[in-house]
Design an enzyme around this catalytic site. Structure first.
Site, short mmCIF file in Angstrom:
data_model
loop_
_atom_site.label_atom_id
_atom_site.label_comp_id
_atom_site.label_asym_id
_atom_site.label_seq_id
_atom_site.Cartn_x
_atom_site.Cartn_y
_atom_site.Cartn_z
N GLY A 129 5.04 -14.45 -25.17
CA GLY A 129 3.42 -15.45 -24.09
C GLY A 129 4.38 -16.44 -23.80
N CYS A 154 -5.79 9.79 -3.66
CA CYS A 154 -4.59 9.37 -3.03
C CYS A 154 -4.65 10.72 -1.24
CB CYS A 154 -2.83 9.02 -2.94
SG CYS A 154 -1.99 9.55 -2.56
N CYS A 195 -0.92 12.28 -2.68
CA CYS A 195 -0.71 13.27 -3.42
C CYS A 195 -1.63 13.79 -4.59
CB CYS A 195 0.35 12.60 -3.99
SG CYS A 195 -0.50 11.62 -5.24
N CYS A 223 -0.83 5.91 -2.43
CA CYS A 223 -0.48 5.25 -4.02
C CYS A 223 0.03 4.81 -3.16
CB CYS A 223 0.38 6.61 -4.73
SG CYS A 223 -0.48 8.24 -5.56
N CYS A 240 4.20 9.02 -6.23
CA CYS A 240 3.56 9.86 -5.01
C CYS A 240 4.43 10.83 -4.60
CB CYS A 240 3.06 8.21 -3.89
SG CYS A 240 2.30 9.59 -3.17
#
Lengths: 366, 294
Positions: free
Chosen positions: B36, B245, B248, B270, B276
């Site tokens: 970080g 979606c 899909c 998606c 997808c």
């Protein structure tokens, strides 16, 4: 939809083909040569060399041609090439008092050793469009001094004889800083800052320099001297038994002379702002000198009150290749984040409607 | 002319010279050692503009080898113009194999998304980062923000999130949502939607972040704690979509809103195009693809 559809690759290819065609323009008109660009658009070439940090007229001319005359794009091309070059070492400091002068003016003295020398300047031209140039005219043979080499003492050295101006200072013995090879860390050494200013965007430094003249960190500048000419670049090569001259570069140097009241430690004397750039660019060298002086506020014990005195602000935003990249990246797709914001704004609008609803009921009840 | 000499026409494997790669790898190792923490590095000028992935490209160029399989996405999609451009760059300069399948890739360079499919131990996710400093919009000065990180002084960030709650009743940050890494550094996950934040937590994959213009690299080593900042009474939440979606029928994925016509009709599909397509191959169908609305 330029994304959900497959074929981004083909679209990019076609766009680049169209770019090549538009760059060439009308093919019945002769193509620009690099010699034409470096010879007749010399100041554009100078700017690209200066802000591209690479002294090569031919490559700069090529970059200008490739960029269709967009100078920041050309600077970008030169920088992206420069970054791949191996580094053999550092030249010796150039001695600008040994400059083979083409232009040299001082605003602080009426006359001085070496004289005022106007050189090829736009100053005092009347800015009237010249139809003759459109037709193509042969210019008169220039009249030049018989002296083949004009050298002149620097104005700062004249003032230094009386101790009226701060000295050049000693060159540090360690390796010079290199902002292209080490990440900058604020606060910067002055040499690092000057390096950043020298490759900084002309327009940005011009505006900041201008702001100091209008009272945002006013520092009473006088142009001690602007000089343009060629200097020798030498390289210390112990295996060759000392320093060898590896070439000449044209530079513009500006020494700005500024007032300084003095402090507990230092007596009153003139201080300096310094500008040095590749090629012929007085505007850039002068702007750089104004900014350099403004950025020395801390060192000289002056209050930092204006943008031009703020080192992080000035240096972080002076690089036009960085700036243009980041500004122009906004045209990349951002729809994922925008979707998140859409959702948020819809939610906030729904909350707003919901919270204003009871009020209308209340009014109705009254 | 100098440009025509033969040695200038060729570039090193993956463009960068080996000295530069070494310098970047040292920065990456330091970043991994201090999860970080933003490690300054001598970012090079790249042949693509700043802000267009120069940091990610430098990180990828420094870690990629001839055996690697590279995937590049932008907005979750392999077909966005800049993803295409970066993929082509590595095809050309490193001649590596590329893929659009998340599972097949060893290195995935991304802008703004983390793939839906869970990443595995042998994968590295390289993020393109515009502004690495999570505190930047609270404190513009680098000299100040570095001090704040050193002193772990993150009060300002909590105040900002609290002010959101006071004004809106909830935290009004939807992307680039700040996280705390391994209980120490507050980090910007790059402008991914906060939907993706939980995927960073304890991920088996190595996550590297490159910011070219700002000259910073940071990292999340595998299996690192990554916690989105929040308050006990206002816990962190991700976006929820009210429909699956349209192509899909996937739920619990991030969706893009696509405008279908000028009458305001729209569908949600998606954002992760590979995910997808895989679902479609498995036989899933959304309403726009002849499936039944749920």
């Amino acid at each position: 939809m330029y994304v959900a559809v497959k074929g981004g690759e083909k679209a990019i290819e076609n766009a680049h083909r169209l770019l090549a065609d538009r760059r060439r323009g009308d093919q019945s008109i002769p193509e620009l040569t690099l010699d034409q660009i470096s010879g007749q658009l010399a100041l554009a070439v100078d700017r690209v060399m200066s802000e591209g940090s690479l002294y090569d007229r031919e490559l700069a001319a090529l970059a200008i041609k490739q960029a269709r005359g967009d100078l920041i794009e050309a600077i970008f091309l030169v920088r992206a090439y420069r970054t791949t070059l191996p580094r053999f070492g550092y030249s010796e400091p150039v001695d600008t008092s040994e400059m083979k002068l083409e232009r040299r003016i001082s605003a602080t003295y009426k006359d001085l050793p070496g004289g005022q020398m106007l050189g090829p300047t736009f100053d005092y031209t009347h800015r009237l469009l010249d139809p003759g140039l459109a037709m193509g005219t042969v210019p008169q043979e220039p009249e030049q001094s018989h002296e083949t080499t004009v050298k002149a003492m620097r104005v700062s050295d004249i003032l230094a004889q009386e101790g009226l101006i701060e000295s050049d200072g000693e060159a540090s013995s360690r390796e010079p800083a290199d902002i292209t090879r080490t990440p900058m860390e604020f606060p910067l050494e002055r040499e690092t800052r000057l390096q950043a200013l020298s490759r900084g965007d002309e327009g940005f430094l011009l505006a900041l320099g201008y702001s100091t003249q209008r009272g945002y960190a006013r520092n009473h500048p006088f142009v001690g001297e602007v000089r343009i000419g060629e200097v020798e670049v030498s390289f210390h090569a112990p295996e060759l038994g000392g320093s060898v001259i590896i070439g000449r570069v044209q530079v513009t140097e500006c020494q700005m002379v500024n007032q300084f009241k003095g402090s507990a430690k230092a007596p009153p004397q003139f201080t300096r702002g310094y500008g040095l750039v590749f090629g012929q660019s007085e505007r850039k060298a002068m702007s750089m000198a104004l900014c350099d002086r403004a950025l020395r506020a801390g060192e000289l014990g002056e209050d930092r009150v204006a943008p031009a005195q703020d080192e992080e602000f000035v240096i972080s935003h002076s690089d036009n290749v960085q700036a243009t990249g980041f500004v122009e990246h906004l045209k990349l797709p951002h729809y994922v984040d925008f979707q998140a914001e859409l959702g948020l704004v819809r939610k906030m609008r729904a909350d707003h409607t919901a919270s204003s609803q009871p009020n209308t009921d209340l009014e109705a009840a009254e | 002319m100098t440009m025509q000499t033969p040695e200038l026409a060729t570039y090193n494997f993956a463009y960068l010279d080996e000295q530069t790669k070494r310098m970047i790898r040292r920065a990456i190792l330091k970043a991994i050692a201090i999860p970080g923490y933003q490690v300054p590095f001598a970012s090079r000028e790249m042949p693509m503009p700043y802000g267009w992935g120069t940091g990610g490209v430098q990180v990828t160029a420094s870690i990629i080898g001839p055996q690697d399989i590279l995937k590049v996405i932008d907005q979750g999609s392999d077909d966005t113009t800049n993803a295409v451009s970066i993929r082509k760059f590595f095809e050309k300069t490193a001649k590596v194999r590329t893929t659009t399948h998340t599972a097949d890739a060893t290195i995935i360079q991304t802008r703004h998304r983390i793939p839906e499919e869970a990443l595995k131990a042998n994968q590295t996710l390289v993020y393109q980062v515009p502004i690495p400093e999570p505190l930047r919009f609270l404190e513009p000065r680098e000299t100040e923000t570095r001090k704040m990180h050193a002193l772990e002084e993150y009060g300002l960030m909590h105040v900002k999130l609290y002010e959101d709650i006071a004004t809106h009743g909830h935290i009004a940050t939807t992307y680039a949502y700040p996280v705390k890494v391994e209980g120490r550094y507050v980090m910007d996950p790059s402008p991914t939607p906060k939907f993706d934040n939980p995927k960073m937590h304890l991920s088996p994959a190595l996550q590297l972040f490159g910011a070219g213009r700002e000259k910073r690299i940071y990292a999340i080593p595998p299996f690192t704690n990554v916690v989105s900042l929040d308050f006990e009474d206002h816990p962190f939440e991700v976006q929820k979509f009210h429909q699956p979606c349209a192509i899909c029928a996937a739920e619990d994925v991030y969706l893009d809103e696509v405008i279908l016509d000028d009458k305001g009709n729209r569908m949600f599909v998606c954002s992760d195009t590979d995910h997808c397509e895989e679902r479609q191959a498995q036989g899933f169908r959304g309403v726009q693809a002849g499936g039944v609305a749920q």
